[in-house]
Design a protein around this motif. Structure first.
Motif, mmCIF file in Angstrom:
data_model
loop_
_atom_site.group_PDB
_atom_site.id
_atom_site.type_symbol
_atom_site.label_atom_id
_atom_site.label_comp_id
_atom_site.label_asym_id
_atom_site.label_seq_id
_atom_site.Cartn_x
_atom_site.Cartn_y
_atom_site.Cartn_z
ATOM 1 N N SER A 1 -2.143 -4.647 3.739
ATOM 2 C CA SER A 1 -1.434 -4.806 4.900
ATOM 3 C C SER A 1 -0.001 -4.035 4.554
ATOM 4 O O SER A 1 0.469 -4.135 3.077
ATOM 5 C CB SER A 1 -1.005 -6.214 5.028
ATOM 6 N N ARG B 1 -5.408 -6.847 -0.596
ATOM 7 C CA ARG B 1 -6.322 -7.852 -0.137
ATOM 8 C C ARG B 1 -6.501 -8.935 -0.633
ATOM 9 O O ARG B 1 -6.868 -10.306 0.030
ATOM 10 C CB ARG B 1 -8.188 -7.315 -0.264
ATOM 11 N N ARG C 1 -8.019 1.304 8.105
ATOM 12 C CA ARG C 1 -8.180 0.504 7.103
ATOM 13 C C ARG C 1 -6.841 -0.144 6.745
ATOM 14 O O ARG C 1 -6.994 -1.372 5.774
ATOM 15 C CB ARG C 1 -8.329 1.658 5.628
ATOM 16 N N LYS D 1 -7.128 -8.007 3.667
ATOM 17 C CA LYS D 1 -6.669 -6.847 4.370
ATOM 18 C C LYS D 1 -5.727 -6.247 3.416
ATOM 19 O O LYS D 1 -4.739 -6.873 3.090
ATOM 20 C CB LYS D 1 -6.289 -6.930 5.718
ATOM 21 N N GLN E 1 -3.555 -2.819 7.951
ATOM 22 C CA GLN E 1 -2.895 -4.033 8.721
ATOM 23 C C GLN E 1 -1.380 -3.614 8.678
ATOM 24 O O GLN E 1 -0.933 -3.699 7.727
ATOM 25 C CB GLN E 1 -3.352 -5.382 8.512
#
Length: 191
Positions: free
Chosen positions: A77, A158, A104, A75, A106
């Motif tokens: 973030s 990611r 999209r 993810k 976090q």
């Protein structure tokens, strides 16, 4: 005639020249943007520090979890180090609420040296943009993240590596021109 030789004149002028060079360096650095302080962590894995959840913080009837570094994998973030006593944190809070609408991403909050009641009140006042809120009660995690002062914002790709760091508050000026640009880079890099 003077008893001072040319070599001795240079020796006497050397401290003055050194001072002038240092003064020039400080003068030019004063105008530098503190948000552009380089971070040695860029490109490195996000710190593997686990942080406990903010007690009593819930969203949609469930407790908001603390920080588990495994959550970064897969993810993009946004990690914001914040505190209720931090004035720029109050100013940037609405921008994070807007950013949290982008599914999209976090959103991760690290609550720095704050009282639990004060932190919950802060999030209640502005809305909680974070799906994860870890409590850094003693400041150890902030040291591991290389935090200079609150607030600071990181983008973790990611791959779990730190892609970008913004020192200082997120403002209307740097939100679109800097932060969103860096977020898009991170989103493209991992796709």
């Amino acid at each position: 005639m003077s008893d001072v030789t040319p070599k001795r004149r240079w020796m006497m002028a050397l401290p003055l020249l050194g001072f002038a060079a240092m003064a020039a360096l400080f003068w030019f650095r004063l105008g530098a943007d503190p948000a552009k302080i380089p971070s040695a962590l860029i490109g490195r894995p996000a710190p593997s520090t686990m942080l406990p959840a903010l007690q009593g913080l819930a969203a949609n009837g469930a407790a908001v979890p603390g920080l588990d570094p495994a959550a970064f994998k897969g993810k993009v973030s946004i990690v914001n180090v914040w505190a209720s006593w931090c004035v720029p944190c109050h100013e940037e809070a609405p921008l994070f609420t807007t950013l949290a609408q982008d599914k999209r991403l976090q959103m991760v909050g690290i609550n720095y040296k704050d009282g639990a009641d004060n932190a919950r009140r802060f999030l209640g006042r502005y809305g909680n943009p974070f799906g994860i809120v870890g409590v850094d009660g003693n400041g150890r995690a902030a040291i591991e993240w290389g935090v200079y002062g609150v607030p600071e914002t990181f983008i973790v790709g990611r791959d779990g590596r730190i892609a970008y760091k913004l020192v200082g508050g997120v403002t209307a000026e740097n939100f679109d021109s800097v932060l969103k640009v860096e977020i898009e880079k991170a989103l493209k890099a991992g796709s």
